[in-house]
Design a protein around this motif. Structure first.
Motif, PDB file in Angstrom:
ATOM      1  N   LEU A   1      -0.199  10.403   3.586  1.00 36.24           N
ATOM      2  CA  LEU A   1      -0.789  11.316   2.661  1.00 36.24           C
ATOM      3  C   LEU A   1      -0.655  12.793   3.805  1.00 36.24           C
ATOM      4  CD1 LEU A   1      -4.165   9.030   2.357  1.00 36.24           C
ATOM      5  CD2 LEU A   1      -2.341   9.621   0.390  1.00 36.24           C
ATOM      6  N   GLY A   2      -0.692  12.386   4.568  1.00 34.12           N
ATOM      7  CA  GLY A   2      -0.820  14.033   5.638  1.00 34.12           C
ATOM      8  C   GLY A   2       0.066  13.677   7.071  1.00 34.12           C
ATOM      9  N   TRP A   3      -0.274  14.365   7.896  1.00 29.93           N
ATOM     10  CA  TRP A   3      -0.299  14.589   8.936  1.00 29.93           C
ATOM     11  C   TRP A   3      -1.349  14.887   9.611  1.00 29.93           C
ATOM     12  CZ3 TRP A   3       4.135  12.052  10.990  1.00 29.93           C
ATOM     13  CH2 TRP A   3       5.196  13.018  10.753  1.00 29.93           C
ATOM     14  N   VAL A   4      -2.078  13.990  11.010  1.00 29.68           N
ATOM     15  CA  VAL A   4      -2.772  14.274  11.847  1.00 29.68           C
ATOM     16  C   VAL A   4      -2.699  16.102  12.202  1.00 29.68           C
ATOM     17  CG1 VAL A   4      -4.760  14.035  13.555  1.00 29.68           C
ATOM     18  CG2 VAL A   4      -3.434  11.528  12.402  1.00 29.68           C
ATOM     19  N   ARG A   5      -2.012  16.649  12.376  1.00 32.74           N
ATOM     20  CA  ARG A   5      -1.665  17.574  12.590  1.00 32.74           C
ATOM     21  C   ARG A   5      -0.572  17.853  12.108  1.00 32.74           C
ATOM     22  NH1 ARG A   5      -3.579  16.018  17.863  1.00 32.74           N
ATOM     23  NH2 ARG A   5      -1.113  15.654  18.517  1.00 32.74           N
ATOM     24  N   ALA A   6      -0.287  19.621  11.627  1.00 31.20           N
ATOM     25  CA  ALA A   6       0.998  19.799  11.466  1.00 31.20           C
ATOM     26  C   ALA A   6       2.303  19.584  12.134  1.00 31.20           C
ATOM     27  CB  ALA A   6       0.920  21.307   9.994  1.00 31.20           C
ATOM     28  N   ILE A   7       3.110  19.163  11.198  1.00 35.28           N
ATOM     29  CA  ILE A   7       4.096  18.965  12.543  1.00 35.28           C
ATOM     30  C   ILE A   7       4.869  20.556  12.742  1.00 35.28           C
ATOM     31  CG2 ILE A   7       6.849  18.631  12.306  1.00 35.28           C
ATOM     32  CD1 ILE A   7       5.465  16.218  13.012  1.00 35.28           C
ATOM     33  N   PRO A   8       5.197  20.691  14.456  1.00 28.87           N
ATOM     34  CA  PRO A   8       5.225  22.202  14.430  1.00 28.87           C
ATOM     35  C   PRO A   8       6.190  22.600  14.157  1.00 28.87           C
ATOM     36  CG  PRO A   8       5.310  20.854  16.925  1.00 28.87           C
ATOM     37  CD  PRO A   8       4.987  20.081  14.994  1.00 28.87           C
ATOM     38  N   PRO A   9       6.900  23.581  14.033  1.00 29.17           N
ATOM     39  CA  PRO A   9       8.086  24.240  14.168  1.00 29.17           C
ATOM     40  C   PRO A   9       9.481  24.277  14.496  1.00 29.17           C
ATOM     41  CG  PRO A   9       6.385  26.952  13.911  1.00 29.17           C
ATOM     42  CD  PRO A   9       6.085  24.992  14.865  1.00 29.17           C
ATOM     43  N   ASN A  10       9.149  23.172  16.036  1.00 31.50           N
ATOM     44  CA  ASN A  10      10.442  22.852  16.473  1.00 31.50           C
ATOM     45  C   ASN A  10      10.281  21.353  15.988  1.00 31.50           C
ATOM     46  OD1 ASN A  10       8.536  21.600  17.790  1.00 31.50           O
ATOM     47  ND2 ASN A  10       9.820  21.600  20.261  1.00 31.50           N
ATOM     48  N   GLY A  11       9.583  21.224  15.237  1.00 32.36           N
ATOM     49  CA  GLY A  11       9.722  19.948  14.992  1.00 32.36           C
ATOM     50  C   GLY A  11       9.856  19.386  13.713  1.00 32.36           C
ATOM     51  N   ARG A  12      10.297  20.421  12.887  1.00 29.64           N
ATOM     52  CA  ARG A  12       9.789  20.510  10.913  1.00 29.64           C
ATOM     53  C   ARG A  12      11.701  19.506  10.780  1.00 29.64           C
ATOM     54  NH1 ARG A  12       6.993  22.847   8.089  1.00 29.64           N
ATOM     55  NH2 ARG A  12       8.741  23.407   6.843  1.00 29.64           N
TER      56      ARG A  12
ATOM     57  N   ALA B   1       1.051  -1.551  -0.082  1.00 29.58           N
ATOM     58  CA  ALA B   1      -0.060   0.310  -0.020  1.00 29.58           C
ATOM     59  C   ALA B   1       1.102   1.188   0.097  1.00 29.58           C
ATOM     60  CB  ALA B   1      -0.535  -0.324   1.156  1.00 29.58           C
ATOM     61  N   SER B   2       0.592   2.028  -0.527  1.00 30.47           N
ATOM     62  CA  SER B   2       1.197   3.470  -1.075  1.00 30.47           C
ATOM     63  C   SER B   2       0.436   4.660  -0.390  1.00 30.47           C
ATOM     64  CB  SER B   2       1.421   3.533  -2.339  1.00 30.47           C
ATOM     65  OG  SER B   2       0.923   3.586  -3.351  1.00 30.47           O
ATOM     66  N   ARG B   3      -1.292   4.302  -0.516  1.00 30.97           N
ATOM     67  CA  ARG B   3      -1.753   5.862  -0.291  1.00 30.97           C
ATOM     68  C   ARG B   3      -2.476   5.450   1.181  1.00 30.97           C
ATOM     69  NH1 ARG B   3      -2.156   9.899  -3.232  1.00 30.97           N
ATOM     70  NH2 ARG B   3      -3.943  10.738  -1.844  1.00 30.97           N
ATOM     71  N   ILE B   4      -1.572   5.681   2.108  1.00 28.00           N
ATOM     72  CA  ILE B   4      -2.010   5.201   3.668  1.00 28.00           C
ATOM     73  C   ILE B   4      -3.134   6.421   4.569  1.00 28.00           C
ATOM     74  CG2 ILE B   4      -1.770   3.951   5.880  1.00 28.00           C
ATOM     75  CD1 ILE B   4      -0.210   2.286   3.974  1.00 28.00           C
ATOM     76  N   TYR B   5      -3.875   5.883   5.228  1.00 26.78           N
ATOM     77  CA  TYR B   5      -5.116   7.331   6.370  1.00 26.78           C
ATOM     78  C   TYR B   5      -4.335   6.893   7.296  1.00 26.78           C
ATOM     79  CZ  TYR B   5      -7.203  10.377   8.905  1.00 26.78           C
ATOM     80  OH  TYR B   5      -7.671  11.257   9.751  1.00 26.78           O
ATOM     81  N   ALA B   6      -3.427   7.444   8.452  1.00 28.20           N
ATOM     82  CA  ALA B   6      -3.640   7.956   9.528  1.00 28.20           C
ATOM     83  C   ALA B   6      -4.882   8.090  10.648  1.00 28.20           C
ATOM     84  CB  ALA B   6      -2.181   7.780  10.087  1.00 28.20           C
ATOM     85  N   ALA B   7      -5.672   7.102  11.146  1.00 24.09           N
ATOM     86  CA  ALA B   7      -6.347   7.788  11.438  1.00 24.09           C
ATOM     87  C   ALA B   7      -6.080   8.692  13.101  1.00 24.09           C
ATOM     88  CB  ALA B   7      -7.758   6.368  12.412  1.00 24.09           C
ATOM     89  N   GLY B   8      -5.083   8.652  13.861  1.00 27.74           N
ATOM     90  CA  GLY B   8      -5.040   9.019  14.817  1.00 27.74           C
ATOM     91  C   GLY B   8      -3.724   9.678  14.788  1.00 27.74           C
TER      92      GLY B   8
ATOM     93  N   THR C   1       8.253  15.119   4.179  1.00 25.13           N
ATOM     94  CA  THR C   1       6.753  14.694   5.144  1.00 25.13           C
ATOM     95  C   THR C   1       6.484  16.430   5.276  1.00 25.13           C
ATOM     96  OG1 THR C   1       8.618  13.627   6.967  1.00 25.13           O
ATOM     97  CG2 THR C   1       8.032  12.274   5.251  1.00 25.13           C
ATOM     98  N   ARG C   2       7.476  17.386   5.776  1.00 25.42           N
ATOM     99  CA  ARG C   2       7.683  18.378   6.984  1.00 25.42           C
ATOM    100  C   ARG C   2       6.250  18.955   5.732  1.00 25.42           C
ATOM    101  NH1 ARG C   2      13.802  20.190   6.103  1.00 25.42           N
ATOM    102  NH2 ARG C   2      14.461  17.874   7.912  1.00 25.42           N
ATOM    103  N   ASP C   3       6.061  18.802   4.705  1.00 24.80           N
ATOM    104  CA  ASP C   3       5.256  20.211   4.046  1.00 24.80           C
ATOM    105  C   ASP C   3       3.823  19.435   3.685  1.00 24.80           C
ATOM    106  OD1 ASP C   3       6.378  21.957   4.834  1.00 24.80           O
ATOM    107  OD2 ASP C   3       7.687  21.583   2.403  1.00 24.80           O
ATOM    108  N   LEU C   4       3.092  17.875   4.526  1.00 22.15           N
ATOM    109  CA  LEU C   4       2.653  17.292   4.036  1.00 22.15           C
ATOM    110  C   LEU C   4       1.197  17.901   4.708  1.00 22.15           C
ATOM    111  CD1 LEU C   4       3.560  13.601   4.660  1.00 22.15           C
ATOM    112  CD2 LEU C   4       2.596  14.697   2.314  1.00 22.15           C
ATOM    113  N   PRO C   5      -0.277  17.983   3.969  1.00 21.92           N
ATOM    114  CA  PRO C   5      -0.559  18.415   4.672  1.00 21.92           C
ATOM    115  C   PRO C   5      -1.173  18.095   6.640  1.00 21.92           C
ATOM    116  CG  PRO C   5      -1.897  17.383   2.838  1.00 21.92           C
ATOM    117  CD  PRO C   5      -0.307  17.302   3.199  1.00 21.92           C
ATOM    118  N   ALA C   6      -1.648  19.244   7.203  1.00 24.78           N
ATOM    119  CA  ALA C   6      -2.647  18.799   8.268  1.00 24.78           C
ATOM    120  C   ALA C   6      -4.301  17.803   8.066  1.00 24.78           C
ATOM    121  CB  ALA C   6      -2.356  19.544   8.592  1.00 24.78           C
ATOM    122  N   LEU C   7      -4.225  16.813   7.689  1.00 27.94           N
ATOM    123  CA  LEU C   7      -5.853  16.013   7.719  1.00 27.94           C
ATOM    124  C   LEU C   7      -6.962  15.893   8.573  1.00 27.94           C
ATOM    125  CD1 LEU C   7      -4.287  13.184   5.564  1.00 27.94           C
ATOM    126  CD2 LEU C   7      -5.426  15.001   4.158  1.00 27.94           C
TER     127      LEU C   7
END
Length: 327
Positions: free
Chosen positions: A51-62, A28-35, A69-75
């Motif tokens: 496919l994205g992050w549940v919450r965007a990575i905060p600045p101190n973690g980028r 599988a190459s397109r996986i949605y993480a539920a949490g 993966t840094r700019d993946l959308p917050a889903l």
């Protein structure tokens, strides 16, 4: 809102934590993480399938995750407290499957079945208990077509757990500090013994003083915290770490009087929970050094670098190490 019938493709069948046989797309190459816990698990095993992050990575973690993966959308999240994703948003992301990782309860099982009925997507539930981390890494790695990486990470997870068990095996009750996990700016939210949010405290050789329901977070009064009299406080909140010794309602608590309030590092993921996922392996190593510096303090910096290199695929700079261990 059901998806169109999928075209024929190779499948791999996995038995999940609810004892169901789930047919997943092979590799599988397109996986949605539920949490958030599933987010971290997927990132460590197969970041290219996110496919994205549940919450965007905060600045101190980028700078502490892979550049791709840094700019993946917050889903948004599909499960748990503060769920923010509806089914339209889920389908718009065009996943091949859904991955969830954490507590397994009738609520989560019912949700997974409803989502599968409405979308046609396979929904894999994996047990987030800490002891099963090595097994989970191996099982999911094989299911996602990255068995070698799953085995490598699973073996390292076993070693981290075994090292902690060896260190704590000979400790008597009087050698195990009483520990309180403080959440929130006032430090009055916590997690009881046995909770997925706090279970590594006792694995690291501490005694979690918080009593209550292990399935949910607790609200604690200052009076109760005084009665528990923790010798060490681990906090997830920087404001509380800065201000704990200034709070008159907490004056006299041994951990505060003795300067043993420790802010757990949070980048790119929390060491203790936030979320309670694979990142807790590093938290176990960090807690062991805080609770028993004479037994586990040596080599912490090297172990930190090794963990980030292996699990997060990031080489830490000297400055990043100082920031993480100085938190």
């Amino acid at each position: 809102m059901a998806l169109a019938p999928p075209t024929a493709m190779a499948e791999v069948v996995v038995r999940d934590a609810a004892d169901r046989e789930i047919a997943l797309p092979d590799h599988a190459s397109r996986i949605y993480a539920a949490g958030p816990p599933a987010d971290v698990l997927l990132y460590t095993l197969k970041p290219e399938a996110m496919l994205g992050w549940v919450r965007a990575i905060p600045p101190n973690g980028r700078d502490l995750v892979l550049p791709a993966t840094r700019d993946l959308p917050a889903l948004g999240r599909l499960t748990g407290k503060g769920d923010t994703l509806n089914l339209e948003g889920l389908l718009a992301a065009q996943p091949q499957m859904i991955l969830d990782y954490g507590n397994i309860s009738p609520t989560y099982l019912d949700l997974s079945q409803r989502v599968t009925e409405q979308t046609g997507l396979p929904y894999l539930l994996l047990d987030g208990s800490f002891a099963k981390t090595p097994q989970t890494l191996r099982i999911l790695g094989a299911a996602l077509g990255v068995a070698e990486r799953g085995e490598t990470l699973g073996a390292q997870a076993e070693k981290i757990i075994a090292d902690a068990e060896a260190m704590t095996a000979a400790l008597g009750p009087d050698q195990r500090p009483k520990v309180y996990l403080a959440r929130g700016p006032k430090g009055l939210e916590s997690a009881a013994k046995g909770s997925i949010h706090s279970e590594i405290i006792e694995r690291a050789g501490g005694i979690n003083v918080a009593e209550g329901d292990s399935k949910s977070l607790l609200t604690v009064s200052p009076e109760q915290l005084h009665a528990w009299a923790p010798e060490i406080i681990i906090t997830l909140d920087a404001d509380f770490a800065r201000n704990a010794d200034l709070m008159p309602e907490l004056a006299g608590i041994p951990a505060i009087e003795n300067g043993r309030v420790y802010l757990a590092p949070q980048a790119p993921f929390g060491f203790i929970d936030a979320p309670p996922s694979v990142n807790r392996l590093l938290g176990l190593r960090w807690l062991s050094a805080k609770f028993h510096p004479d037994l586990a303090g040596e080599g912490l910096e090297a172990d930190l670098r090794d963990f980030y290199r292996l699990f997060y695929q990031i080489e830490l700079s000297d400055d990043q190490v100082k920031v993480l261990l100085g938190a």
